[in-house]
Design an enzyme around this catalytic site. Structure first.
Site, PDB file in Angstrom:
ATOM      1  N   SER A 241     -64.304 -31.049  43.013  1.00  0.00           N
ATOM      2  CA  SER A 241     -65.369 -30.990  43.886  1.00  0.00           C
ATOM      3  C   SER A 241     -65.868 -32.403  43.622  1.00  0.00           C
ATOM      4  CB  SER A 241     -66.289 -30.152  43.867  1.00  0.00           C
ATOM      5  OG  SER A 241     -67.100 -30.236  42.605  1.00  0.00           O
ATOM      6  N   LYS A 242     -66.605 -32.810  44.510  1.00  0.00           N
ATOM      7  CA  LYS A 242     -67.369 -34.097  44.206  1.00  0.00           C
ATOM      8  C   LYS A 242     -67.805 -34.232  42.925  1.00  0.00           C
ATOM      9  CE  LYS A 242     -66.815 -36.316  48.268  1.00  0.00           C
ATOM     10  NZ  LYS A 242     -66.051 -37.587  47.981  1.00  0.00           N
ATOM     11  N   ARG A 243     -68.367 -33.445  42.484  1.00  0.00           N
ATOM     12  CA  ARG A 243     -69.002 -33.300  41.108  1.00  0.00           C
ATOM     13  C   ARG A 243     -68.022 -33.825  40.066  1.00  0.00           C
ATOM     14  NH1 ARG A 243     -68.716 -29.106  37.880  1.00  0.00           N
ATOM     15  NH2 ARG A 243     -67.705 -27.875  39.242  1.00  0.00           N
ATOM     16  N   GLY A 245     -66.231 -36.265  40.427  1.00  0.00           N
ATOM     17  CA  GLY A 245     -65.954 -37.589  40.889  1.00  0.00           C
ATOM     18  C   GLY A 245     -64.981 -37.932  42.042  1.00  0.00           C
TER      19      GLY A 245
END
Ligand code: GLU
Length: 470
Positions: A241-243, A245
């Site tokens: 996920s965006k977490r 990167g």
């Protein structure tokens, strides 16, 4: 002879292309291309709000950047809505589907009651067996008359046989009350009509496959070969996920990884061929098969990607690196490098670079024009003594033959005469030629720049005080 392979990528427009989608596209592309088959693109654009022209363009752009060409025109799922409805009506006519008049409230009430009684809350429509003559003139949805007993088995090329109990699958809605098709119906009709032979996609769609198989069966259509591939996880083992990167293909393009490296790396995410980490497209095409796809989620590893990227940059043709750098620069918000100036620098810098950004940075000496501006460290290397030495070097360079041997000889000899290490002489040379202290070898730079430019830069640095302090 078996039918020619037809695969597809069927992204929903989300505004960007997730690298999981890119990897799925790559697997489908490799599988089809290696078998003389077709790779098709279907945009699952039935969600009007998300399906903007920009979101669709992001899909095209991601695939194009990765170099995954698709056959024919992209198919718009929304454009096929009439055909989807037509199939639902065929299923009504054949008895494989029925009209259900239950309201949302009634469905809720059914569930409440089932919950209270400790029964399965899967909705069982009271309209499943009501003869047409007894049906009201009221809004209805069309539901699949799914088998209530037995099992639906997905013979998956990656997961093996996956068994679903039919009493765990409800009579899914095919057409909504407003006559629009559901996603499940649309996918099956489109896959059938497009002649898809292999559905290779993320294993988050495995449950859908059971439902889709029931629609294929109801229509008497052969099921495609199913291959559900494990999702990509982050370094911590959690779903990407965006977490973690960068998740979008374009972000990786903007990080400066050449597309060839990205293809190589994405192929290795979930698929393997022995211990091979670095390979070409030709090798991937030769080796790729569904057998090589693992069942465990692959973990994204930026260090590995960088390594592979470095190997690809070393192996790529110089002109291809220049083209990739020109594509990359605006993605990273950099000024466009001059292709003609960059090209001769690429062979001397590429071995040391892992990204296109590094290629441009390291080629800076060839991209800047006179007078070369020295940064603070470089300016320090151009003290009066060093400038004097550069002045002494100049007449030798004027007459030298412009070869590595000759240049090394001249600089080496001067260093010896001065009783200086070669490094001491190299520092002002780097500063004069590149305006920096960290550069490719001074001889490489001189050879790339040529005699005239080299002498010009040395002259600038020697005459106009480079340190700009005196
Ligand atoms: N549209 C789906 C997605 O983007 C893929 C559907 C499929 O491959 O069957 O996840």
């Amino acid at each position: 002879m078996s039918a020619p392979v037809v695969t597809r990528i069927a992204p929903s427009p989300t505004g960007y292309m997730h690298i999981g989608t890119a990897r799925t596209a790559l697997f489908n592309w490799l599988f089809a291309r290696a078998r003389g088959g077709k790779f098709l693109l279907r945009v699952e654009d039935t969600d009007k709000q998300r399906s903007t022209p920009e979101a669709t363009e992001a899909i095209y752009g991601g695939l194009r950047w990765l170099g995954l060409d698709w056959d024919g025109d992209a198919v718009s799922q929304a454009d096929n809505a009439d055909r989807h409805a037509e199939v639902a009506h065929q299923m009504l006519a054949s008895g494989h589907a029925y009209r259900c008049y239950s309201s949302q409230d009634e469905i809720e009430a059914f569930r409440e009651e089932a919950r209270a009684a400790g029964r399965s809350t899967l909705f069982q429509s009271p309209w499943r067996d009501v003869p047409e003559a007894d049906q009201p003139d009221a809004p209805f949805v069309v539901r699949l008359r799914a088998p209530r007993s037995g099992e639906t088995v997905i013979a998956d090329a990656v997961q093996g046989d996956v068994t679903f109990r039919n009493d765990q699958l409800d009579d899914m809605v095919l057409l909504r009350a407003d006559g629009t098709p559901t996603y499940m119906l649309a996918v099956v009709v489109d896959d059938h009509d497009m002649g898809i032979t292999h559905v290779i996609r993320g294993d988050d769609h495995l449950n859908n496959a059971a439902r889709q198989a029931q629609i294929f069966d109801a229509m008497g259509w052969p099921q495609p070969v199913w291959a559900h591939i494990p999702l990509i996880h982050g370094a911590d083992g959690k779903k990407l996920s965006k977490r973690h990167g960068a998740t979008g293909v374009e972000e990786y393009a903007a990080l400066g990884f050449p597309a060839a490296a990205m293809r190589n790396y994405l192929a290795r995410l979930g698929w393997s061929h022995g211990d091979d980490e670095f390979f070409t497209d030709a090798q991937a095409l030769e080796w790729f098969d569904l057998d090589g796809i693992g069942r465990a989620p692959a973990r994204l590893d930026l260090k590995k990607l960088e390594n592979i990227s470095g190997q690809h940059l070393s192996a790529m043709a110089d002109a291809d690196i220049v083209a990739a750098a020109i594509d990359f620069a605006p993605r990273d918000g950099r000024p466009m490098p001059d292709a003609d100036a960059l090209l001769p620098a690429v062979p001397v810098v590429k071995e040391a670079c892992k990204t296109l950004g590094q290629i441009i940075d390291r080629s800076r000496f060839a991209l800047v024009t006179r007078p070369v501006e020295a940064d603070e460290k470089a300016a320090k290397a151009l003290d009066p003594v060093s400038r004097g030495i550069l002045n002494e070097l100049t007449p030798h360079l004027q007459t030298a033959s412009w070869t590595r041997d000759a240049l090394e000889g001249i600089v080496g000899q001067l260093a010896e005469e001065k009783g200086l290490g070669l490094g001491k002489l190299a520092a002002p040379l780097r500063a004069a030629l590149a305006g920096r202290t960290a550069t490719p070898s001074v001889f490489d730079m001189m050879l790339v720049l040529g005699r005239e430019e080299t002498l010009g830069r040395l002259g600038d640095a020697a005459l106009e005080p480079g340190a700009q302090t005196s």
